[in-house]
Design an enzyme around this catalytic site. Structure first.
Site, PDB file in Angstrom:
ATOM      1  N   GLU A   1       0.858  -1.189   0.000  1.00  0.00           N
ATOM      2  CA  GLU A   1       0.000   0.000   0.000  1.00  0.00           C
ATOM      3  C   GLU A   1       0.893   1.236   0.000  1.00  0.00           C
ATOM      4  OE1 GLU A   1      -3.052   0.108   3.059  1.00  0.00           O
ATOM      5  OE2 GLU A   1      -2.798   2.266   3.294  1.00  0.00           O
TER       6      GLU A   1
ATOM      7  N   GLU B   1      -1.858  12.242   3.112  1.00  0.00           N
ATOM      8  CA  GLU B   1      -2.929  12.260   4.097  1.00  0.00           C
ATOM      9  C   GLU B   1      -2.500  13.109   5.281  1.00  0.00           C
ATOM     10  OE1 GLU B   1      -3.750   8.427   5.929  1.00  0.00           O
ATOM     11  OE2 GLU B   1      -1.644   7.842   5.727  1.00  0.00           O
TER      12      GLU B   1
END
Ligand SMILES: *[C@@H]1O[C@H](CO)[C@@H](O)[C@H](O)[C@H]1NC(C)=O
Ligand SMILES: *[C@@H]1O[C@H](CO)[C@@H](O)[C@H](O)[C@H]1NC(C)=O
Ligand SMILES: *[C@@H]1O[C@H](CO)[C@@H](O)[C@H](O)[C@H]1NC(C)=O
Length: 316
Positions: A138, A143
């Site tokens: 991933e 973010e």
């Protein structure tokens, strides 16, 4: 983009992957502007996670409530900012989208005018196969939570994977990249995230994944060093010609074989409220009340909790 990409796509991902084993020139494969997002992404109605305060909407419900808006060169996805919720509500309506297609080696230019801001918000863009999870690797491209700059970029792998401490990314260096903590890099620029990002009119995030390295670049809207092919939506981009260093860099090495750890991934864009990160950092971020109570009681506080994309360009 015409036929070459389409031909290669029908020949399968392994052929595409073989095309770009190293940094260099990529051709525009899919240009998402305005309504293209509606065709090329699926609205995921994932359940509200533990500690979260969202209720994800279908595409038709989101369009009907204007939680998703696609017109001209604008694609907006927002959370509901009018409904006062009871304490027993599942969460505030939000939108999470996932690319229909999966990618291995590729590059993406995210041209973003605005990202969700506000106490309780957790905007994120990442690449994963969410039907499998971290076992297939991933990459969290950007973010952050609760208006606190800068953004973070994180690599997750299922196994044990270690990054060299001397890599050239400019954020703070973590060397561990396994399990759920991952190898996290904080950007050197406050303009990468939240109110600072939005005050500057947003900017461009670019990710490049090869078998040799994963790189993430960022240019704020007024940054004159942005490559013209990035700001202008070029039909080709050449990452090898860029002089700006990436904000995050994860090389493949004897202690982390990227090809063995990173499988085929979708691109996911999400607005989370509260949850494991925004919730746990809520008070420490200087936010009022408790995260869930704040989300439920204050719809107007979420009027800036929206994404506005000028474009999302995928290159192969
Ligand atoms: C829907 O959202 C868009 C983008 O923010 C906005 O321009 C438009 O006025 C909204 N439409 C309605 C009916 O509220
Ligand atoms: C970083 O360290 C690795 C070994 O861990 C070495 O092979 C590589 O040359 C070093 N790179 C730089 C830029 O110093
Ligand atoms: C890295 O992993 C790939 C895919 O599993 C494999 O083909 C390759 O041989 C590995 N490279 C090294 C140096 O071990």
């Amino acid at each position: 983009m015409p036929s070459l990409s389409a031909l290669l796509l029908s020949a399968g991902t392994s052929v595409l992957a073989a095309l770009h084993v190293q940094a260099g020139t990529y051709n525009l494969y899919q240009n998402n502007v305005g309504a293209d997002f509606l065709q090329n992404f699926v609205w995921e109605t994932t359940a509200n996670p533990s500690g979260g305060a969202v209720e994800y909407t279908t595409q038709s419900a989101a369009l009907a409530a204007n939680l998703s808006y696609a017109y001209g060169d604008t694609f907006v996805m927002r959370v509901d900012d009018t409904t006062t919720l009871s304490a027993s509500a599942t969460g505030r309506q939000s939108v999470r989208i996932k690319s229909n297609e999966q990618y291995t080696t590729h590059a993406v230019v995210f041209d973003i005018r605005h990202m969700p801001q506000g106490c309780g918000t957790w905007p994120a863009i990442w690449e994963v196969d969410d039907t499998v999870g971290v076992a297939n690797g991933e990459l969290d491209i950007m973010e952050g939570v609760n208006n606190v700059s800068p953004s973070y970029t994180t690599l997750h792998t299922g196994g044990s994977c270690t990054m060299p401490a001397n890599r050239t990314e400019r954020g703070s260096t973590a060397t561990q990249s396994s399990g759920n903590n991952g190898c996290s890099v904080s950007s050197p620029y406050s303009s990468t995230y939240g109110p600072d990002f939005n005050a500057n009119g947003g900017g461009w995030y670019v990710v490049e994944r090869t078998n040799q390295a994963i790189s993430v670049w960022f240019w704020s809207r007024q940054d004159s060093t942005v490559p013209a092919t990035v700001s202008g939506g070029g039909s080709t981009i050449n990452t090898a010609s860029w002089t700006s260093p990436p904000i995050a860099y994860f090389p493949s090495s004897s202690t982390c074989n990227l090809s063995a750890n990173m499988m085929s991934h979708n691109i996911i864009i999400n607005t989370m409220l509260c949850g494991s990160w925004a919730g746990s950092r809520y008070s420490a971020s200087g936010c009022p009340s408790t995260c869930i109570d704040y989300v439920n009681a204050n719809p107007a506080a979420f009027s800036n909790a929206y994404w506005d994309f000028a474009a999302l360009r995928i290159y192969l």
